[in-house]
Design an enzyme around this catalytic site. Structure first.
Site, mmCIF file in Angstrom:
data_model
loop_
_atom_site.group_PDB
_atom_site.id
_atom_site.type_symbol
_atom_site.label_atom_id
_atom_site.label_comp_id
_atom_site.label_asym_id
_atom_site.label_seq_id
_atom_site.Cartn_x
_atom_site.Cartn_y
_atom_site.Cartn_z
ATOM 1 N N GLY A 18 0.998 -1.101 0.052
ATOM 2 C CA GLY A 18 -0.043 -0.052 -0.089
ATOM 3 C C GLY A 18 0.919 1.124 -0.013
ATOM 4 N N ALA A 19 0.505 2.016 -0.830
ATOM 5 C CA ALA A 19 1.393 3.365 -1.163
ATOM 6 C C ALA A 19 0.526 4.501 -0.734
ATOM 7 C CB ALA A 19 1.802 3.522 -2.401
ATOM 8 N N ALA A 22 -0.399 6.240 4.927
ATOM 9 C CA ALA A 22 0.206 5.111 5.980
ATOM 10 C C ALA A 22 1.272 4.603 5.494
ATOM 11 C CB ALA A 22 -0.844 4.125 6.372
ATOM 12 N N GLY A 23 1.057 3.859 4.160
ATOM 13 C CA GLY A 23 2.343 2.802 3.918
ATOM 14 C C GLY A 23 3.438 3.825 3.188
ATOM 15 N N PHE A 123 -15.005 20.909 12.059
ATOM 16 C CA PHE A 123 -15.495 19.814 11.331
ATOM 17 C C PHE A 123 -16.307 18.992 12.301
ATOM 18 C CE2 PHE A 123 -14.377 17.063 7.651
ATOM 19 C CZ PHE A 123 -13.842 17.939 7.034
ATOM 20 N N GLN A 236 -18.878 3.466 8.472
ATOM 21 C CA GLN A 236 -19.498 4.766 8.819
ATOM 22 C C GLN A 236 -20.040 5.287 7.218
ATOM 23 O OE1 GLN A 236 -16.731 8.553 8.717
ATOM 24 N NE2 GLN A 236 -17.468 8.428 10.635
ATOM 25 N N HIS A 238 -21.420 8.474 5.143
ATOM 26 C CA HIS A 238 -21.148 10.012 5.288
ATOM 27 C C HIS A 238 -22.417 10.471 4.624
ATOM 28 C CE1 HIS A 238 -19.406 13.822 4.393
ATOM 29 N NE2 HIS A 238 -18.232 13.294 4.857
ATOM 30 N N LEU A 248 -17.976 11.734 -2.804
ATOM 31 C CA LEU A 248 -18.168 12.624 -1.741
ATOM 32 C C LEU A 248 -18.193 14.053 -1.887
ATOM 33 C CD1 LEU A 248 -18.146 12.018 1.707
ATOM 34 C CD2 LEU A 248 -15.660 12.734 1.297
ATOM 35 N N GLU A 251 -16.909 16.946 4.032
ATOM 36 C CA GLU A 251 -17.821 17.733 5.123
ATOM 37 C C GLU A 251 -17.179 19.006 5.307
ATOM 38 O OE1 GLU A 251 -17.855 14.860 8.632
ATOM 39 O OE2 GLU A 251 -17.449 17.004 9.960
ATOM 40 N N ARG A 282 -20.848 12.360 11.586
ATOM 41 C CA ARG A 282 -21.719 11.682 10.645
ATOM 42 C C ARG A 282 -22.906 10.776 10.813
ATOM 43 N NH1 ARG A 282 -15.623 11.319 7.740
ATOM 44 N NH2 ARG A 282 -15.533 13.606 7.281
ATOM 45 N N HIS A 348 -18.634 5.259 3.661
ATOM 46 C CA HIS A 348 -17.324 5.905 3.681
ATOM 47 C C HIS A 348 -15.945 5.368 4.156
ATOM 48 C CE1 HIS A 348 -15.320 9.904 3.301
ATOM 49 N NE2 HIS A 348 -15.284 9.910 4.664
ATOM 50 N N GLU A 379 -6.255 2.791 7.120
ATOM 51 C CA GLU A 379 -7.688 2.567 7.271
ATOM 52 C C GLU A 379 -7.783 0.926 7.540
ATOM 53 O OE1 GLU A 379 -10.286 4.828 4.949
ATOM 54 O OE2 GLU A 379 -11.936 3.417 5.262
ATOM 55 N N ARG A 390 -15.904 7.105 13.638
ATOM 56 C CA ARG A 390 -14.653 8.193 13.476
ATOM 57 C C ARG A 390 -15.122 9.601 13.119
ATOM 58 N NH1 ARG A 390 -11.884 10.607 8.889
ATOM 59 N NH2 ARG A 390 -13.315 9.510 7.343
ATOM 60 N N SER A 395 -8.806 10.747 10.215
ATOM 61 C CA SER A 395 -8.329 9.302 9.691
ATOM 62 C C SER A 395 -6.930 9.659 8.893
ATOM 63 C CB SER A 395 -9.303 8.968 8.874
ATOM 64 O OG SER A 395 -8.820 8.101 7.813
HETATM 65 C C1 LIG Z 1 -13.453 10.573 -0.957
HETATM 66 C C2 LIG Z 1 -12.963 10.594 0.444
HETATM 67 C C3 LIG Z 1 -12.419 11.675 1.255
HETATM 68 C C4 LIG Z 1 -11.822 11.652 2.593
HETATM 69 N N1 LIG Z 1 -11.395 12.860 3.165
HETATM 70 C C5 LIG Z 1 -10.978 12.743 4.430
HETATM 71 C C6 LIG Z 1 -10.307 13.951 5.128
HETATM 72 O O1 LIG Z 1 -10.632 15.188 4.623
HETATM 73 N N2 LIG Z 1 -9.783 13.841 6.145
HETATM 74 C C7 LIG Z 1 -9.618 12.653 6.954
HETATM 75 O O2 LIG Z 1 -9.007 12.545 7.877
HETATM 76 N N3 LIG Z 1 -9.721 11.432 5.956
HETATM 77 C C8 LIG Z 1 -10.686 11.287 4.832
HETATM 78 N N4 LIG Z 1 -10.881 10.410 4.245
HETATM 79 C C9 LIG Z 1 -10.342 8.959 4.804
HETATM 80 C C10 LIG Z 1 -8.915 9.033 4.398
HETATM 81 O O3 LIG Z 1 -8.579 9.392 3.406
HETATM 82 C C11 LIG Z 1 -8.492 7.486 4.387
HETATM 83 O O4 LIG Z 1 -8.944 6.806 5.715
HETATM 84 C C12 LIG Z 1 -6.910 7.225 4.387
HETATM 85 O O5 LIG Z 1 -6.352 8.117 3.328
HETATM 86 C C13 LIG Z 1 -6.484 5.955 4.369
HETATM 87 O O6 LIG Z 1 -5.173 5.906 4.142
HETATM 88 P P1 LIG Z 1 -4.351 4.634 3.863
HETATM 89 O O7 LIG Z 1 -2.944 4.700 3.829
HETATM 90 O O8 LIG Z 1 -4.726 3.686 4.815
HETATM 91 O O9 LIG Z 1 -4.953 3.888 2.485
HETATM 92 P P2 LIG Z 1 -5.118 4.579 1.051
HETATM 93 O O10 LIG Z 1 -4.704 5.806 0.680
HETATM 94 O O11 LIG Z 1 -6.542 4.130 0.608
HETATM 95 O O12 LIG Z 1 -3.955 3.556 0.170
HETATM 96 C C14 LIG Z 1 -4.166 2.175 0.058
HETATM 97 C C15 LIG Z 1 -3.214 1.454 -0.626
HETATM 98 O O13 LIG Z 1 -3.210 0.078 -0.729
HETATM 99 C C16 LIG Z 1 -2.964 -0.587 -1.747
HETATM 100 N N5 LIG Z 1 -3.502 -1.777 -2.128
HETATM 101 C C17 LIG Z 1 -4.696 -2.004 -1.813
HETATM 102 N N6 LIG Z 1 -4.769 -3.489 -1.948
HETATM 103 C C18 LIG Z 1 -3.783 -4.036 -2.641
HETATM 104 C C19 LIG Z 1 -3.381 -5.158 -3.224
HETATM 105 N N7 LIG Z 1 -4.082 -6.423 -2.983
HETATM 106 N N8 LIG Z 1 -1.910 -5.256 -3.512
HETATM 107 C C20 LIG Z 1 -1.178 -4.121 -3.645
HETATM 108 N N9 LIG Z 1 -1.551 -3.018 -3.032
HETATM 109 C C21 LIG Z 1 -2.661 -2.893 -2.500
HETATM 110 C C22 LIG Z 1 -3.584 0.505 -2.879
HETATM 111 O O14 LIG Z 1 -2.827 0.599 -4.107
HETATM 112 C C23 LIG Z 1 -2.973 1.875 -2.279
HETATM 113 O O15 LIG Z 1 -1.861 2.570 -2.457
HETATM 114 C C24 LIG Z 1 -11.660 10.379 3.003
HETATM 115 C C25 LIG Z 1 -11.884 9.046 2.350
HETATM 116 C C26 LIG Z 1 -12.512 9.306 1.203
HETATM 117 C C27 LIG Z 1 -12.725 8.062 0.605
#
Ligand SMILES: Cc1cc2nc3c(=O)[nH]c(=O)nc-3n(C[C@H](O)[C@H](O)[C@H](O)COP(=O)(O)OP(=O)(O)OC[C@H]3O[C@@H](n4cnc5c(N)ncnc54)[C@H](O)[C@@H]3O)c2cc1C
Length: 578
Positions: A18-19, A22-23, A123, A236, A238, A248, A251, A282, A348, A379, A390, A395
């Site tokens: 995951g990139a 978090a990753g 928020f 959740q 939204h 989306l 908010e 939410r 969401h 997430e 949340r 997040s």
């Molecule tokens: C539209 C939207 C708006 C949001 N707005 C906000 C906000 O304003 N503020 C806030 O705090 N939160 C917000 N959130 C929530 C927040 O953005 C996410 O919870 C957070 O960014 C998740 O980050 P992550 O690094 O865990 O995962 P992600 O950013 O989702 O990255 C997941 C990664 O996993 C990789 N991956 C998945 N499965 C595989 C696999 N099988 N093999 C290889 N790679 C894989 C993908 O390629 C990707 O790089 C929002 C979410 C959405 C959907």
């Protein structure tokens, strides 16, 4: 063309799946210690869903109004409906400020106050303006800044590689096997530590704000390895998804002063959350909206209400919410400067996920026994920071803060540990999955199975839930899992075989959706985002507990012995009113 069953091999200190925020944050921390760390990601890094986040990232900086760590902690606990673990929440709010300044120092262009401080907007559920933002492209700038930092520190990137199996031997994780989407064939990433940072999994639902890639692949791999998932029933919804699309509208619209109105032109939140109105959390706003719709007070009696931004004026909308305006224009042909926008609740965010402790180590039981070398953050993980619900902007902060923590924990672990050898047959599992889909003779279409799952998840385990619906859904999912065994794909090629990876994703959706539904049936109370019309009250005596769920041959096994960590003297549970 035939893919190479032997695959290719990479030896590393750590591999990160995951990139997203978090990753990337974890990889940066490890790369800075000079270790060999690779990120394997199915979408190009800057297309990860983190980049879609618009609203902001929370930290009690107190730049525009009084704020404190205690207030941030209280809001998060109350928002979680007292299911969040308070030791995690305390650690989180303490680290949050540091995380924001660290991101600022890396080059994130935050929007500013008149006197040059990081600006903060209100928020839902936060009693002080706490969301640090960059107009309405906060996630985008965070993601790009971190990606640049990772490139600078020589993180190895394997872009467009989809992980198909997780390697665990003697209760120690030692790598993953991933399909090379561009060329076909498997690569083995053999490492001392594995971080799962695969993001959310809202694609189990028909109406969702989540990207197409958010299919919870790693959750299915966890279940496949006999490990549990936690609190999966908490999803959740939204309140401001674009009508019929679910996309989306941040908010931040309500943070900047947008209203919600029903078919009678009333600001209906007055009847549900008199004090906070549209800025209640939410879960509260989504339920209010759905109640208006269900009771016939949607716009023209239909299944949507309005988000009204007109009173803010074009200058504020263009300055603070340019991207949100464009979304409404593109998908509904509605200009929010002159017209109200049709909206409905959209799936969401997933509060549940892969259980992990405060060091992001994955745990395998209620006692907290760790799987050595296996970590989860962002997430996809459940540290239980957000409990039953949340708060917005917590997040991105979660992903950035616990991404860093994961990087630190992994750096320490790989400095002390030898690499566990691979099993001889470590490729069998992944090869088996591809062969079953490519060589199978079944007549089922994975896209039809997916559509049926999504439609029924939104309908039967959505904003409002009841036993009768969920039992029906449980048997629908069982039926779909049976049908999935007969899925075969038409594209037999290696290069960009979307038929193959989409089929794999549908299989994953079916696995964890079953766990969501079983948890929701078992939890006979209403808490946070989990609302049961047949058990409409929160029941602290019986249910201040986390749900752990395993998949066994006999179905889903549930365990409720994992207690919530509470500081009863500081934050005794109170009724949640806004
Ligand atoms: C539209 C939207 C708006 C949001 N707005 C906000 C906000 O304003 N503020 C806030 O705090 N939160 C917000 N959130 C929530 C927040 O953005 C996410 O919870 C957070 O960014 C998740 O980050 P992550 O690094 O865990 O995962 P992600 O950013 O989702 O990255 C997941 C990664 O996993 C990789 N991956 C998945 N499965 C595989 C696999 N099988 N093999 C290889 N790679 C894989 C993908 O390629 C990707 O790089 C929002 C979410 C959405 C959907």
């Amino acid at each position: 063309m035939k893919f190479n069953k032997e695959g290719r091999y990479h030896k590393l200190d750590a591999v990160i799946v995951g990139a997203g925020l978090a990753g990337l944050r974890a990889a940066l921390e490890i790369a800075k210690t000079g270790k060999r760390v690779a990120i394997v990601t199915k979408v190009y890094p800057t297309r990860s869903h983190s980049g879609a986040a618009q609203g902001g990232i929370a930290a009690a900086l107190g730049n525009v109004a009084d704020d404190s760590l205690e207030m941030h902690m209280f809001d998060t606990i109350k928002g979680s409906d007292y299911l969040g673990d308070q030791d995690i929440i305390e650690f989180f709010v303490n680290e949050a400020r540091k995380t924001v300044y660290e991101l600022e120092n890396m080059g994130v262009p935050f929007s500013r106050t008149e006197d040059g401080k990081i600006n903060q907007r209100p928020f839902g559920g936060h009693q002080s303006p706490r969301a640090c933002f960059s107009a309405d492209i906060t996630g985008h700038v965070l993601l790009h800044t971190l990606y640049e930092q990772c490139v600078r520190h020589k993180v190895l990137f394997f872009n467009e590689f989809q992980v198909f199996s997780l390697l665990i031997k003697n209760n120690i994780a030692n790598g993953v096997v991933a399909w090379d989407i561009r060329h076909g064939g498997f690569h083995t990433f053999h490492a001392k530590a594995v971080l799962l940072a695969t993001g959310g999994y809202g694609r189990a639902f028909e109406i969702t704000s989540n990207a197409h890639a958010n299919t919870g692949d790693s959750l299915a791999l966890i279940l496949e390895n006999g490990l549990p998932l936690e609190d999966m029933e908490f999803v959740q919804f939204h309140p401001t998804g674009v009508y019929k699309h679910g996309i989306l509208l941040s908010e931040a619209c309500r943070g900047e002063g947008g209203y919600l109105t029903n078919g009678k032109g009333e600001r209906f939140m007055e009847n549900y959350a008199k004090d906070k109105m549209e800025l209640a959390p939410r879960d509260v706003v989504s339920r209010s909206e759905q109640t208006e719709i269900n009771q016939g007070r949607g716009i023209d009696g239909k299944d949507y209400v309005y988000l009204d931004m007109r009173h803010l004026g074009s200058k504020k909308i263009l300055d603070r919410l340019p991207q949100v305006r464009e979304l409404a224009l593109n998908y509904l042909k509605v200009d929010m400067i002159t017209d109200p926008v049709p909206i409905q609740p959209t799936a969401h965010y997933s509060m549940g996920g892969i259980p992990a402790n405060i060091n992001t180590e994955v745990i395998l039981d209620a006692k907290g026994t760790v799987v050595r070398g296996l970590y989860a953050a962002g997430e996809a993980a459940c540290l239980s920071l957000h409990g039953g619900n949340r708060l917005g902007t917590n997040s991105l902060q979660d992903a950035a803060t616990f991404g860093r923590v994961a990087g630190q924990s992994i750096s320490k672990f790989i400095a002390e540990s030898p690499i566990e050898e691979l099993s001889q047959n470590h490729l069998d599992n992944a090869n088996g999955k591809v062969s079953a889909l490519r060589d199978g003779k079944g007549k089922e279409r994975h896209s039809e199975i997916r559509e049926e799952l999504q439609k029924n998840m939104t309908k039967l385990v959505g904003v409002f839930r009841k036993e009768e619906d969920m039992l029906k859904l449980k048997s629908i999912i069982k039926g779909l899992q049976e049908r999935f065994k007969d899925v075969s794909i038409d594209d037999k090629g290696d290069v960009y075989n979307m038929d193959l990876f989409e089929a794999f994703e549908v299989g994953n959706l079916l696995e964890f959706s079953e766990v969501m539904v079983e948890g929701a049936i078992a939890r006979k109370e209403s808490r946070g985002a989990h609302f049961r019309t047949d058990f409409p009250k929160r029941d602290d005596e019986k249910w201040m507990k986390h749900t752990l769920a395993w998949k066994t041959k006999d179905g889903v096994k549930l365990d409720f012995s994992k207690e919530v960590v509470t500081y009863m003297d500081r934050f005794p549970p109170i009724e949640r009113k806004y």
